[in-house]
Scaffold this motif. Structure first.
Motif, PDB file in Angstrom:
ATOM      1  N   ASP A  87      -4.619   7.875   4.124  1.00 21.67           N
ATOM      2  CA  ASP A  87      -3.295   7.294   3.854  1.00 21.67           C
ATOM      3  C   ASP A  87      -2.332   7.602   4.999  1.00 21.67           C
ATOM      4  OD1 ASP A  87      -4.246   6.446   1.313  1.00 21.67           O
ATOM      5  OD2 ASP A  87      -3.760   8.416   0.471  1.00 21.67           O
ATOM      6  N   LYS A 101      -4.574  13.512 -10.840  1.00 21.95           N
ATOM      7  CA  LYS A 101      -5.361  12.295 -11.053  1.00 21.95           C
ATOM      8  C   LYS A 101      -5.361  11.380  -9.831  1.00 21.95           C
ATOM      9  CE  LYS A 101      -4.631  12.431 -15.990  1.00 21.95           C
ATOM     10  NZ  LYS A 101      -4.095  11.813 -17.168  1.00 21.95           N
ATOM     11  N   TRP A 102      -4.251  11.293  -9.120  1.00 16.08           N
ATOM     12  CA  TRP A 102      -4.147  10.455  -7.925  1.00 16.08           C
ATOM     13  C   TRP A 102      -3.699  11.353  -6.796  1.00 16.08           C
ATOM     14  CZ3 TRP A 102      -1.425   8.944 -12.430  1.00 16.08           C
ATOM     15  CH2 TRP A 102      -2.046   7.924 -13.153  1.00 16.08           C
ATOM     16  N   THR A 103      -4.371  11.271  -5.670  1.00 13.08           N
ATOM     17  CA  THR A 103      -4.044  12.169  -4.566  1.00 13.08           C
ATOM     18  C   THR A 103      -3.791  11.404  -3.271  1.00 13.08           C
ATOM     19  OG1 THR A 103      -6.362  12.451  -3.969  1.00 13.08           O
ATOM     20  CG2 THR A 103      -5.441  14.054  -5.526  1.00 13.08           C
ATOM     21  N   THR A 131       2.337   1.983  -3.351  1.00 17.05           N
ATOM     22  CA  THR A 131       1.306   2.526  -4.239  1.00 17.05           C
ATOM     23  C   THR A 131       1.022   3.988  -3.897  1.00 17.05           C
ATOM     24  OG1 THR A 131       0.333   0.331  -4.497  1.00 17.05           O
ATOM     25  CG2 THR A 131      -1.077   2.216  -5.028  1.00 17.05           C
ATOM     26  N   ASP A 132       0.864   4.279  -2.607  1.00 12.80           N
ATOM     27  CA  ASP A 132       0.608   5.652  -2.182  1.00 12.80           C
ATOM     28  C   ASP A 132       1.776   6.570  -2.532  1.00 12.80           C
ATOM     29  OD1 ASP A 132      -1.822   4.822  -1.133  1.00 12.80           O
ATOM     30  OD2 ASP A 132      -1.106   4.768   0.943  1.00 12.80           O
ATOM     31  N   HIS A 191       1.387   7.764  -5.841  1.00 11.75           N
ATOM     32  CA  HIS A 191       0.380   8.832  -5.880  1.00 11.75           C
ATOM     33  C   HIS A 191       0.984  10.165  -5.433  1.00 11.75           C
ATOM     34  CE1 HIS A 191      -3.054   5.655  -5.502  1.00 11.75           C
ATOM     35  NE2 HIS A 191      -2.416   5.604  -6.653  1.00 11.75           N
ATOM     36  N   LYS A 229       0.836  -1.210   0.000  1.00  6.60           N
ATOM     37  CA  LYS A 229       0.000   0.000   0.000  1.00  6.60           C
ATOM     38  C   LYS A 229       0.865   1.253   0.000  1.00  6.60           C
ATOM     39  CE  LYS A 229      -3.467   2.629   2.622  1.00  6.60           C
ATOM     40  NZ  LYS A 229      -3.494   3.614   1.561  1.00  6.60           N
ATOM     41  N   LYS A 289      -4.537  11.145   0.599  1.00  2.00           N
ATOM     42  CA  LYS A 289      -5.708  11.456   1.429  1.00  2.00           C
ATOM     43  C   LYS A 289      -5.341  11.325   2.903  1.00  2.00           C
ATOM     44  CE  LYS A 289      -8.391   9.119  -2.112  1.00  2.00           C
ATOM     45  NZ  LYS A 289      -7.187   8.632  -2.744  1.00  2.00           N
ATOM     46  N   ALA A 338       2.899  11.462  -8.267  1.00  3.75           N
ATOM     47  CA  ALA A 338       2.017  12.042  -9.288  1.00  3.75           C
ATOM     48  C   ALA A 338       1.613  13.453  -8.901  1.00  3.75           C
ATOM     49  CB  ALA A 338       0.786  11.165  -9.483  1.00  3.75           C
ATOM     50  N   GLU A 339       1.342  13.665  -7.620  1.00  4.80           N
ATOM     51  CA  GLU A 339       1.004  15.018  -7.168  1.00  4.80           C
ATOM     52  C   GLU A 339       2.182  15.960  -7.376  1.00  4.80           C
ATOM     53  OE1 GLU A 339      -1.584  16.087  -4.128  1.00  4.80           O
ATOM     54  OE2 GLU A 339      -2.004  14.025  -3.509  1.00  4.80           O
TER      55      GLU A 339
END
Length: 185
Positions: free
Chosen positions: A93, A86-88, A68-69, A72, A65, A90, A75-76
Motif C-alpha cells: 500500500d 481484521k484489515w491491515t 479504501t486503504d 483499513h 484505493k 501492507k 480499523a488498525e
C-alpha cells in the motif's frame, strides 16, 4: 436498523471488539482524523466530476484505493492493543503511493520555494486532506507502541501523496501555484 444507538450519549464510544473508551481518547482522535481526511478526499474528487484532464481517470482510481486503504488504517487504529486486526496496511500500500507520487512529480516543475495551499477547489481540498492526515499521524505516534508501524509510514506517505495530488490537479486545471509572499512589496 436505526442510525442512532444512544450508546455514545455519555461521551464514550466502542472500539473494534467492543471496548468502551472516551470520545476524546487519542485512539479515537487518530481514527477520527483519518475519517475526516477520507471525507476531504471525497470532497476533492467531487470537485473533479465535471473537469477533464489527462490522468484524471487514473487519479480517481488511485484515490478509490487510497480511500479504501485509509479505512483499513482506521480499523488498525480502532483495534485495541493485543487484539487481531481484521484489515491491515501492507508494504504494498505504501509502495503504491510512492510509485504514484513519483509519476505525478515527473509531470510537475521542481519546487524551489514553499507554496500556499489553494488553487482549484479539488486541489485546495487535497491540501486540507493533507493537513488532516498530518493530525492523524501525530495522534497515531502517541499510539506507536500499540499500532502496526506501517500505519505511521502509511499516514506519512499519504500526506506526501495528497500534497503532490494537489499540485498535479492544480497544474492540469491551470490554476498554478501561489508562492509565499516574500514581504518585499
Amino acid at each position: 436498523m436505526r442510525i442512532y444507538t444512544k450508546t455514545g450519549d455519555k461521551g464514550t464510544t466502542s472500539l473494534i471488539y467492543g471496548q468502551r473508551v472516551s470520545k476524546n481518547d487519542i485512539r479515537v482522535e487518530a481514527y477520527g482524523s483519518g475519517d475526516e481526511a477520507n471525507s476531504m478526499i471525497g470532497l476533492a474528487l467531487s470537485h473533479l466530476k465535471s473537469e477533464y484532464f489527462s490522468g484524471k481517470e487514473k487519479a480517481e482510481r488511485v484515490f478509490h484505493k487510497v480511500q479504501t486503504d485509509l479505512f483499513h488504517a482506521g480499523a488498525e487504529l480502532a483495534t485495541p492493543a493485543g487484539k487481531e486486526v481484521k484489515w491491515t496496511i501492507k508494504v504494498e500500500d505504501i509502495t503504491f503511493m510512492e510509485t504514484q507520487i513519483d509519476e505525478w512529480e515527473a509531470d510537475l516543475t521542481v519546487l524551489n520555494n514553499f507554496i500556499l495551499p489553494g488553487g482549484h477547489p479539488a486541489g485546495a481540498a487535497f491540501h486540507v486532506a493533507r493537513t488532516v492526515v498530518r493530525r492523524a499521524e501525530r495522534c497515531a505516534v502517541s499510539l506507536s507502541d500499540e499500532v502496526n508501524p506501517l500505519v505511521l509510514i502509511y499516514l506519512n506517505r499519504l500526506s506526501d501523496l495528497l500534497f503532490v495530488a494537489a499540485r498535479f490537479v492544480n497544474h492540469h486545471l491551470g490554476t498554478g501555484e501561489q508562492p509565499l509572499h516574500d514581504g518585499k512589496s
